[in-house]
Design a protein around this motif. Sequence first.
Motif, mmCIF file in Angstrom:
data_model
loop_
_atom_site.group_PDB
_atom_site.id
_atom_site.type_symbol
_atom_site.label_atom_id
_atom_site.label_comp_id
_atom_site.label_asym_id
_atom_site.label_seq_id
_atom_site.Cartn_x
_atom_site.Cartn_y
_atom_site.Cartn_z
ATOM 1 N N GLN B 67 0.412 -1.191 -0.047
ATOM 2 C CA GLN B 67 -0.155 0.248 -0.173
ATOM 3 C C GLN B 67 1.015 1.368 -0.192
ATOM 4 O O GLN B 67 0.262 1.874 -0.464
ATOM 5 C CB GLN B 67 -1.047 0.209 1.405
ATOM 6 C CG GLN B 67 -0.470 -0.246 2.566
ATOM 7 C CD GLN B 67 -1.186 -0.041 3.568
ATOM 8 O OE1 GLN B 67 -2.007 0.719 3.451
ATOM 9 N NE2 GLN B 67 -1.879 -0.377 4.289
ATOM 10 N N ARG B 68 1.760 1.339 0.800
ATOM 11 C CA ARG B 68 2.650 2.892 1.110
ATOM 12 C C ARG B 68 3.094 2.956 -0.771
ATOM 13 O O ARG B 68 3.082 3.705 -0.964
ATOM 14 C CB ARG B 68 3.411 2.935 2.073
ATOM 15 C CG ARG B 68 3.764 2.627 3.360
ATOM 16 C CD ARG B 68 4.967 2.291 4.492
ATOM 17 N NE ARG B 68 3.935 1.993 4.932
ATOM 18 C CZ ARG B 68 4.031 2.839 6.132
ATOM 19 N NH1 ARG B 68 3.707 3.731 6.293
ATOM 20 N NH2 ARG B 68 4.170 2.185 7.787
ATOM 21 N N LYS B 71 0.346 4.056 -2.874
ATOM 22 C CA LYS B 71 -0.206 5.424 -3.028
ATOM 23 C C LYS B 71 1.273 6.589 -3.150
ATOM 24 O O LYS B 71 0.608 7.865 -3.728
ATOM 25 C CB LYS B 71 -0.744 5.511 -0.937
ATOM 26 C CG LYS B 71 -2.449 4.344 -1.051
ATOM 27 C CD LYS B 71 -1.978 4.802 0.457
ATOM 28 C CE LYS B 71 -1.759 4.436 1.684
ATOM 29 N NZ LYS B 71 -2.293 3.887 2.871
ATOM 30 N N THR B 72 1.993 6.057 -3.217
ATOM 31 C CA THR B 72 3.166 6.894 -3.025
ATOM 32 C C THR B 72 2.970 7.365 -4.334
ATOM 33 O O THR B 72 3.072 8.959 -4.955
ATOM 34 C CB THR B 72 4.758 6.585 -3.440
ATOM 35 O OG1 THR B 72 4.957 5.863 -2.292
ATOM 36 C CG2 THR B 72 6.177 7.262 -3.587
ATOM 37 N N VAL B 76 -5.406 11.073 -4.966
ATOM 38 C CA VAL B 76 -7.022 11.396 -4.739
ATOM 39 C C VAL B 76 -8.050 12.042 -4.134
ATOM 40 O O VAL B 76 -7.383 12.904 -4.137
ATOM 41 C CB VAL B 76 -6.939 10.110 -3.443
ATOM 42 C CG1 VAL B 76 -8.657 10.403 -3.163
ATOM 43 C CG2 VAL B 76 -6.231 8.659 -3.997
ATOM 44 N N GLU B 91 -0.886 26.206 2.871
ATOM 45 C CA GLU B 91 -0.686 25.966 4.032
ATOM 46 C C GLU B 91 -0.876 24.294 3.792
ATOM 47 O O GLU B 91 -0.091 22.992 3.676
ATOM 48 C CB GLU B 91 -0.634 26.356 5.366
ATOM 49 C CG GLU B 91 0.056 27.298 5.451
ATOM 50 C CD GLU B 91 -0.613 27.841 6.754
ATOM 51 O OE1 GLU B 91 -0.201 28.661 7.805
ATOM 52 O OE2 GLU B 91 -1.768 27.680 7.622
ATOM 53 N N VAL B 95 1.740 21.071 4.094
ATOM 54 C CA VAL B 95 1.623 20.006 4.934
ATOM 55 C C VAL B 95 1.273 18.814 3.636
ATOM 56 O O VAL B 95 2.543 18.377 4.607
ATOM 57 C CB VAL B 95 0.500 20.794 5.838
ATOM 58 C CG1 VAL B 95 0.016 19.425 6.289
ATOM 59 C CG2 VAL B 95 0.776 21.973 6.351
ATOM 60 N N PHE B 96 0.776 18.255 3.737
ATOM 61 C CA PHE B 96 0.347 17.692 2.419
ATOM 62 C C PHE B 96 1.767 16.615 1.706
ATOM 63 O O PHE B 96 1.573 15.724 1.803
ATOM 64 C CB PHE B 96 -1.146 17.715 1.060
ATOM 65 C CG PHE B 96 -1.459 16.342 1.405
ATOM 66 C CD1 PHE B 96 -2.966 16.475 2.354
ATOM 67 C CD2 PHE B 96 -2.015 15.685 -0.017
ATOM 68 C CE1 PHE B 96 -3.391 15.480 2.304
ATOM 69 C CE2 PHE B 96 -2.867 14.357 0.293
ATOM 70 C CZ PHE B 96 -3.443 14.492 1.330
ATOM 71 N N ARG B 98 4.478 17.099 3.262
ATOM 72 C CA ARG B 98 5.117 16.360 3.589
ATOM 73 C C ARG B 98 5.108 14.979 3.331
ATOM 74 O O ARG B 98 6.023 14.440 4.348
ATOM 75 C CB ARG B 98 5.276 17.022 4.883
ATOM 76 C CG ARG B 98 5.668 18.245 4.988
ATOM 77 C CD ARG B 98 5.652 19.277 6.706
ATOM 78 N NE ARG B 98 5.153 18.763 7.003
ATOM 79 C CZ ARG B 98 4.891 19.815 8.037
ATOM 80 N NH1 ARG B 98 5.391 21.004 7.962
ATOM 81 N NH2 ARG B 98 3.593 20.086 9.092
ATOM 82 N N TYR B 99 3.834 14.613 3.897
ATOM 83 C CA TYR B 99 3.799 13.163 3.884
ATOM 84 C C TYR B 99 4.297 12.257 2.901
ATOM 85 O O TYR B 99 4.243 11.017 2.641
ATOM 86 C CB TYR B 99 2.524 12.926 3.772
ATOM 87 C CG TYR B 99 1.013 13.922 4.551
ATOM 88 C CD1 TYR B 99 1.837 13.500 6.228
ATOM 89 C CD2 TYR B 99 0.441 14.858 4.062
ATOM 90 C CE1 TYR B 99 1.225 14.629 7.101
ATOM 91 C CE2 TYR B 99 -0.969 15.000 4.990
ATOM 92 C CZ TYR B 99 -0.339 15.374 6.736
ATOM 93 O OH TYR B 99 -0.332 15.873 7.799
ATOM 94 N N PHE B 100 4.568 12.974 1.555
ATOM 95 C CA PHE B 100 4.777 12.242 0.262
ATOM 96 C C PHE B 100 6.510 12.256 0.393
ATOM 97 O O PHE B 100 7.771 12.322 0.048
ATOM 98 C CB PHE B 100 4.506 12.800 -0.522
ATOM 99 C CG PHE B 100 2.780 12.361 -1.335
ATOM 100 C CD1 PHE B 100 2.995 11.287 -1.292
ATOM 101 C CD2 PHE B 100 2.309 13.400 -1.208
ATOM 102 C CE1 PHE B 100 1.738 11.066 -1.931
ATOM 103 C CE2 PHE B 100 0.695 12.817 -1.591
ATOM 104 C CZ PHE B 100 0.353 12.073 -1.878
ATOM 105 N N ASP B 101 7.037 13.247 1.966
ATOM 106 C CA ASP B 101 8.817 13.322 1.957
ATOM 107 C C ASP B 101 8.888 14.199 0.477
ATOM 108 O O ASP B 101 10.087 14.007 0.406
ATOM 109 C CB ASP B 101 9.244 11.796 1.828
ATOM 110 C CG ASP B 101 9.098 11.018 3.076
ATOM 111 O OD1 ASP B 101 9.258 11.766 4.306
ATOM 112 O OD2 ASP B 101 9.063 10.075 3.354
ATOM 113 N N ARG B 143 -4.228 19.573 -4.589
ATOM 114 C CA ARG B 143 -3.594 18.206 -3.386
ATOM 115 C C ARG B 143 -3.473 17.050 -4.042
ATOM 116 O O ARG B 143 -2.159 16.560 -3.007
ATOM 117 C CB ARG B 143 -4.534 18.313 -2.393
ATOM 118 C CG ARG B 143 -4.131 18.032 -1.289
ATOM 119 C CD ARG B 143 -5.157 17.867 -0.599
ATOM 120 N NE ARG B 143 -5.748 16.923 -0.244
ATOM 121 C CZ ARG B 143 -6.994 16.449 0.848
ATOM 122 N NH1 ARG B 143 -7.294 16.976 1.750
ATOM 123 N NH2 ARG B 143 -7.791 15.755 0.232
#
Lengths: 263, 297
Positions: B67-68, B71-72, B76, B91, B95-96, B98-101, B143
């Motif tokens: 899944q990781r 999802k990378t 969605v 922001e 912020v979003f 950062r979830y994907f590095d 996003r």
Amino acid sequence: MNIGLYFKVPNISFRALRVWQRNKDVFMKNVKLNFLPPFIEPMLYLFAMGFGLGMFIEDIDGVSYARFIAPALIAVSVMYASFFECSYGSYVRMHYQKTFESIIATPLTIEDVITGELLWGATRSMINATIMLPVIALFGLIDFPHSLLIIPFAFLAGLVFAALGLCVASVTPNIMSINYPILLFIMPMFLFSGTFFPLHVLPLPIQYFALAALPLTHVVIVIRSLTFGILDVSLLFNLAWMVAVCLILSVLAVNMMKKKLIV
Amino acid sequence: MAEDLQKCFGEFVAVNGVSFTIEDGEMFGFLGPNGAGKTTTLRMVQCTSPKTSGMLEVFGMDASTHQREIKTKMGVVPQENNLDPDFTVYENLLVFSRYFDIPEADARERVDELLDFVQLTEKKDTMTDTLSGGMKRRLILARALINRPRLLMLDEPTVGLDPQARHLMWDKLKGLKKEGVTIVLTTHYLEEAAQLCDRLVVMDHGRILVEGSPDQIIREYIGTDIVETKSDPKTIVCLDRQQARYEIIGDTVQIYTNEPQHITDHLLTECDLTTITARAVTLEDVFLNLTGRKLRE
């Protein structure tokens, strides 16, 4: 029902820190407002109870009443900070803001998200303890440098109450119902964990119950020792109890949330 | 990509053995009434809901174990807006990222680019709850694109939007498709599906009823044209005698055909009809024909 499901080792990555970072960023937006309660609250309690009510109270276990309750005020604030952050706060983020839902569409798993929430809850406890220390120190009620150990300890204690909060948030049918565990568990803990009077005045069975089942009891014992400048071997027992309960509750919180949100 | 995919909630079977393959670079639509199982199918592909049984691979990887990684590479757009109300427009995207590095410098560049793409640069310091419905939807699209996804999943991307906002969304999606992004969407707007999708499936009761390109589906299931006339017993008898394919809806009769001119002439001479209209078949006719006219909850 499969009990093993609740104690599965969660699939956690370093990305949990991104969730911690998100909550920190929101906190920093209102930082001045957020710093106020832990600053004002101990002063109010100390004036009302320590110095007001305390006038009528003889020394407890050889210390003044204000000095007796000062560490309890820190302990209670540590409990409230993370419990509220991870019950009401997390519930709002999960249910109303759909923040968790949006995050799990990215490489983060739900386990990462809940771990981030736990770590953030514990951080809030640590922040509160850190702000309260100098305020209480101004009144000359705590000993240094031992009291500095309260700061890292507040993180561990915060983690326990954060996990409790998340367990509550995962089973509550709506936001109003969070009041029940507060009324039935958090409030009694606030009053009967050796906070405002020593544990040993209670009947023996209740003392044992408090030690076995109320995390705040251990938090108060450890923080009180530290503010008195005492480092006793017996504290290791309290610490071990805390670590064990923290591990169990954290894993439980993550799995309960996963069960609720991943269908 | 999916084979005999199934999803149950307790006793209820939400998705009942669907199989489909989505090709690289195409725009693929899931159509169907409420409760048909579209969103559930999408959520399984998004790795946010585990399948009950069957096989599901995304980018050649098993959706239940990778899944990781999946999802990378995915973006969605959920059915319900879930922007972060604690942050501004800018922001939200940062912020979003950062979830994907995504490294911060790259992310800031990407955010500016995306705000420009969805025409929200002027609103970048606004809190999200003050945005209009169309703006929120565009921000959610931006996003979903923050990680430059290979696959974009949209659950009713244009629901509740005015025609201007809807057309803008369509243009953006067409643009993305040209860039090679694979797009999967669900929709209730059949015109939207007909305009955008290379291929689509119509689902109902957790099953796939038909699959194909919009034109192909229309031709196969109804014919190119519909002739409508008033419904009365005499007409019905006449139509039965001609063995015509027709359906009675309220007080009109719809006759399905590939030769509207022929049928019209025929009806006028043989059946004594006076008021007749002929029109091209739309996807909506197929949809209603396949899934029935009963109201869904």
